[in-house]
Scaffold this motif. Structure first.
Motif, short mmCIF file in Angstrom:
data_model
loop_
_atom_site.label_atom_id
_atom_site.label_comp_id
_atom_site.label_asym_id
_atom_site.label_seq_id
_atom_site.Cartn_x
_atom_site.Cartn_y
_atom_site.Cartn_z
N VAL A 285 0.84 -1.20 0.00
CA VAL A 285 0.00 0.00 0.00
C VAL A 285 0.87 1.25 0.00
CG1 VAL A 285 -1.82 1.25 1.24
CG2 VAL A 285 -1.78 -1.24 1.30
N VAL B 243 -4.74 6.92 -1.35
CA VAL B 243 -4.27 5.64 -0.82
C VAL B 243 -4.45 4.61 -1.92
CG1 VAL B 243 -4.49 3.93 1.02
CG2 VAL B 243 -5.05 6.34 1.48
N THR B 244 -3.37 3.95 -2.31
CA THR B 244 -3.43 3.06 -3.47
C THR B 244 -2.65 1.79 -3.23
OG1 THR B 244 -3.05 2.95 -5.86
CG2 THR B 244 -1.41 4.12 -4.56
N THR B 245 -2.89 0.80 -4.07
CA THR B 245 -2.13 -0.44 -4.00
C THR B 245 -0.79 -0.26 -4.71
OG1 THR B 245 -3.19 -1.21 -6.04
CG2 THR B 245 -4.18 -1.89 -3.94
N VAL C 226 -11.49 -2.27 -7.46
CA VAL C 226 -11.52 -2.93 -6.16
C VAL C 226 -11.76 -4.43 -6.30
CG1 VAL C 226 -12.95 -3.18 -4.10
CG2 VAL C 226 -12.10 -0.95 -4.73
N GLU D 179 -3.48 -7.82 0.02
CA GLU D 179 -3.68 -6.45 -0.46
C GLU D 179 -4.92 -5.82 0.15
OE1 GLU D 179 -3.83 -6.65 -4.68
OE2 GLU D 179 -1.86 -5.74 -4.94
N ASP E 247 -4.46 -5.23 3.83
CA ASP E 247 -3.55 -4.12 4.12
C ASP E 247 -4.22 -2.77 3.87
OD1 ASP E 247 -1.73 -6.02 4.75
OD2 ASP E 247 -0.22 -5.44 3.27
N ILE E 248 -5.02 -2.68 2.81
CA ILE E 248 -5.80 -1.46 2.58
C ILE E 248 -6.71 -1.21 3.78
CG2 ILE E 248 -7.73 -0.50 1.25
CD1 ILE E 248 -5.28 -0.02 -0.28
N TRP F 148 -4.58 0.07 6.83
CA TRP F 148 -3.98 1.40 6.77
C TRP F 148 -5.00 2.52 6.59
CZ3 TRP F 148 0.56 2.33 8.61
CH2 TRP F 148 1.56 1.36 8.56
N LEU F 149 -6.12 2.24 5.94
CA LEU F 149 -7.07 3.31 5.62
C LEU F 149 -7.59 4.03 6.87
CD1 LEU F 149 -8.22 4.62 3.08
CD2 LEU F 149 -10.16 3.06 3.22
N GLN G 86 -14.01 6.29 -3.52
CA GLN G 86 -13.30 5.32 -4.34
C GLN G 86 -14.13 5.06 -5.59
OE1 GLN G 86 -13.52 1.79 -5.26
NE2 GLN G 86 -11.55 2.17 -6.24
N HIS H 214 -7.59 3.30 -6.22
CA HIS H 214 -7.12 4.22 -5.19
C HIS H 214 -8.31 4.81 -4.45
CE1 HIS H 214 -7.74 6.64 -8.84
NE2 HIS H 214 -7.95 7.70 -8.07
#
Length: 267
Positions: free
Chosen positions: A96, A112-114, A121, A161, A164-165, A168-169, A189, A203
Motif C-alpha cells: 500500500v 491511498v493506493t495499491t 476494487v 492487499e 492491508d488497505i 492502513w485506511l 473510491q 485508489h
C-alpha cells in the motif's frame, strides 16, 4: 486527481501510480520477530508467566518496528523529485502507498493506493493476482505497467492487499483529520470511467471537509462539487506530508502498545 486532459499534461506515462510505486519502494525493517525460545517442560507458573510476557513484548516491538518501516523517513525515501510531477509520500508499505493528491480538492487531500497495478476494487478480492482479463492477460491489465512489490508477492492468494488497505485506511484517515484539524472527511473510491475514475489504478481519496465547504447532508452525489482544484504547492506539501508521517508514526506506536496490553492481559 484532476480532469483527464489536465492529468495527461502532468502524467504522460501510462500509469502514474505504478511510477510512484517503482520510485518509492518499501524499505524492509532490520528488525524481525524473534522465534520463541523453547521452554523447559518443568517451569513454575511464575516463570512461565514471565517468559510469556517477554515473548509478547518482543513480538509487539517487532510488529511496531515492521509497521514503522512502512513510514518513510530518510531523505532519499521522501525525496519528491524522484518522479515528475513531484510525489509527497506519507506511506510506503509492502502493498500500500499513500501520497498527497497533486490537485487537491481541499487541503490534506490524500490518495491511498495499491503498490501493484490493480484497476478496480474487485481485483483485490480473493487475491487479484490470479484474475484474468477478457483477453487472457493477468489482471486484465492489457500491457500496463505493474508497481514494485516487497518480496515475492506476485500471487496475493491470501488477499493481503485487501487486508492491508483495510488496515492502513483508518489510520491514514485519522492522521489526515488530526493534521488538518478537520474531523469530517469523505473517503471516495471510483471504479471505471463512468464512475469518474481518472487514473485506472485502484485508489481511495481521503478528502477533509472543512467548515468553509457546504454540508453535504443527504446529497452525497454532489460530494465533489464544482469548485476549482489548484495545483499542490510544493513547499506546503512537503511540510504537510512530514506532519502526516510524524502523526502516522504516533498512531502506529499507540496501536502497538494497545495490542501489547491486550496480549499481556490474555496471559
Amino acid at each position: 486527481m484532476g480532469e483527464p486532459k489536465e492529468l495527461a499534461l502532468r502524467y504522460p506515462q501510462s500509469c502514474p501510480f505504478c511510477s510512484i510505486a517503482a520510485a518509492y519502494r518499501y524499505a524492509a525493517s532490520a528488525a524481525s520477530p524473534s522465534p520463541a525460545a523453547k521452554q523447559p517442560q518443568r517451569q513454575d507458573e511464575s516463570a512461565r508467566s514471565r517468559a510469556g510476557q517477554n515473548i509478547t513484548a518482543a513480538a509487539a516491538a517487532a510488529s511496531s518496528s515492521s509497521l514503522l518501516a512502512s513510514i518513510p523517513s530518510s531523505p532519499s525515501a521522501i525525496d519528491p523529485a524522484k518522479v515528475s510531477p513531484a510525489a509527497y509520500v506519507v506511506l510506503s508499505a509492502p502493498r500500500v502507498l499513500a501520497f498527497l493528491d497533486i490537485m487537491p480538492m481541499t487541503r490534506g487531500h490524500l490518495l491511498v493506493t495499491t503498490r501493484r497495478h490493480r484497476r478496480k476494487v474487485e481485483e483485490l478480492v480473493g487475491g487479484g493476482g490470479s484474475i484474468k482479463g477478457e483477453d487472457g492477460d493477468e489482471n486484465g491489465e492489457e500491457g500496463e505497467c505493474k508497481g514494485e512489490v516487497g518480496g515475492d508477492e506476485d500471487e496475493d492468494e491470501e488477499g493481503e492487499e485487501g487486508r492491508d488497505i483495510g488496515f492502513w485506511l483508518p489510520l491514514l484517515a485519522k492522521t489526515v483529520a488530526t493534521v488538518i484539524g478537520v474531523p469530517d472527511y469523505n473517503i471516495v473510491q471510483n471504479n471505471g470511467i463512468r464512475a469518474a475514475q481518472v487514473v485506472p489504478h485502484v485508489h481511495f481519496h481521503i478528502i477533509p471537509r472543512p467548515a468553509s465547504l457546504p454540508a453535504l447532508q443527504n446529497k452525497s452525489w454532489t460530494m465533489f462539487g464544482r469548485g476549482s482544484r489548484e495545483d499542490l504547492d510544493d513547499d506546503e506539501a512537503a511540510a504537510l506530508a512530514a506532519r502526516m508521517r510524524n502523526t502516522l508514526r504516533v498512531e502506529v506506536e499507540a496501536l502497538a502498545r494497545r495490542k501489547g496490553r491486550r496480549a499481556r492481559g490474555r496471559l
